[in-house]
Design an enzyme around this catalytic site. Structure first.
Site, PDB file in Angstrom:
ATOM      1  N   LYS A 244     -69.324  38.035 115.264  1.00  0.00           N
ATOM      2  CA  LYS A 244     -70.465  37.829 114.746  1.00  0.00           C
ATOM      3  C   LYS A 244     -70.160  36.583 113.910  1.00  0.00           C
ATOM      4  CE  LYS A 244     -73.294  41.921 114.829  1.00  0.00           C
ATOM      5  NZ  LYS A 244     -74.005  42.610 113.942  1.00  0.00           N
ATOM      6  N   ARG A 278     -68.550  49.115 116.694  1.00  0.00           N
ATOM      7  CA  ARG A 278     -69.184  48.353 117.867  1.00  0.00           C
ATOM      8  C   ARG A 278     -68.744  47.081 118.176  1.00  0.00           C
ATOM      9  NH1 ARG A 278     -73.547  44.976 118.933  1.00  0.00           N
ATOM     10  NH2 ARG A 278     -74.984  45.873 120.815  1.00  0.00           N
TER      11      ARG A 278
END
Length: 308
Positions: A244, A278
């Site tokens: 991210k 995840r």
């Protein structure tokens, strides 16, 4: 001969796993997953032409199915399948989202029983995915559509409730929080409570604080270092940290150079109580997670020959 004993992490409070309201969760048609003894690696397969990470590499139906099967072979415990990105943009219709996700679920179900998560915030899409064989509905909207909770309550599927405050596919410019962790925790507690009022059992609920979702890098770093305040809510907590922007901005790395930073963030969250991570890079994430489980005393080494 060295005796291989299972370590009890409760003997060492600094390594204790979070107390869970219901440790056993059924993620699909197989045995229940015990989140008091295991951490799940959730792989990511996006059937979108504009995926954040792979740029559409798994948009084709066969490519998506192959990616799910490869993730399972690499050790993933769950595979999360999405039909549209979280990022701001034009929403797909319900029919278009179903057409992207459901054929993948059906094709995978013909080949394997790996637990499948469907990322959607719409009740009708959730219904279709559950009927096709999904065992988890991953809602990144914070339960904006309460009918989605009703759909899960009528099934044996799991519901992931994620913290996000903007409307789906809408941008929230310059998000502000007085105490990001406290506000995220209160939001998740309230939305989990509402889901249970709508019939979802506590052994169907998973929470996700939403790393980077309507948050800047400083917010997300704070959320990561205080992840134990999220896991203390008593539901299995999911950490979606992979590749991210907070990692890219912290390390000054482009998307495909963020694997090491992603693993560091995932391990930190596990040590602070995350029970699902995840991740895009499945083999590396599986090794990092299994090693962390061993350090926590949740897993015995594969073998013990060194100095034995």
């Amino acid at each position: 001969m060295l005796e291989r004993r299972h370590h009890d992490p409760d003997q060492h409070p600094r390594l204790a796993v979070p107390a869970l309201r219901s440790p056993l969760h059924r993620l699909g048609s197989g045995d229940a997953f015990d989140f008091s003894r295991r951490v799940a690696v959730m792989a990511i397969v996006n059937r979108t032409p504009d995926s954040f990470y792979d740029g559409g590499a798994t948009f084709g139906l066969q490519s998506a199915v192959d990616a799910v099967l490869a993730a399972e072979r690499a050790g993933a415990d769950i595979v999360d399948i999405g039909g549209q990105p979280f990022a701001p943009g034009q929403e797909l219709s319900e029919a278009e989202e179903i057409e992207r996700v459901v054929p993948v679920i059906r094709a995978v179900r013909e080949r394997t029983n790996v637990p499948i998560s469907a990322e959607t915030y719409r009740a009708r899409v959730a219904d279709a995915c559950i009927a096709a064989g999904a065992g988890i509905i991953n809602d990144t909207s914070g339960l904006r559509d309460e009918d989605l909770a009703r759909a899960v309550a009528a099934s044996d599927a799991q519901l992931v409730i994620t913290h996000s405050v903007a409307a789906p596919r809408a941008e929230l410019a310059r998000p502000e929080y007085n105490d990001v962790v406290g506000e995220v925790r209160a939001f998740l507690q309230a939305r989990a409570g509402r889901a249970m009022e709508l019939g979802v059992r506590d052994d169907q609920l998973i929470i996700d604080p939403g790393h980077d979702l309507n948050k800047n890098t400083l917010h997300t770093l704070e959320l990561t270092r205080r992840f134990d305040e999220i896991s203390s809510l008593g539901f299995p907590a999911l950490a979606a940290v992979s590749n991210k922007d907070f990692i890219g901005e912290t390390l000054d790395r482009e998307k495909h150079d963020r694997v090491a930073g992603s693993l560091a963030a995932a391990v930190t969250c596990i040590l602070l109580g995350a029970r699902i991570v995840r991740m895009h890079n499945v083999p590396e994430a599986v090794d990092a997670t299994r090693m962390t489980e061993a350090i926590l005393g949740l897993r015995a080494p594969a073998y013990t020959r060194h100095n034995a």
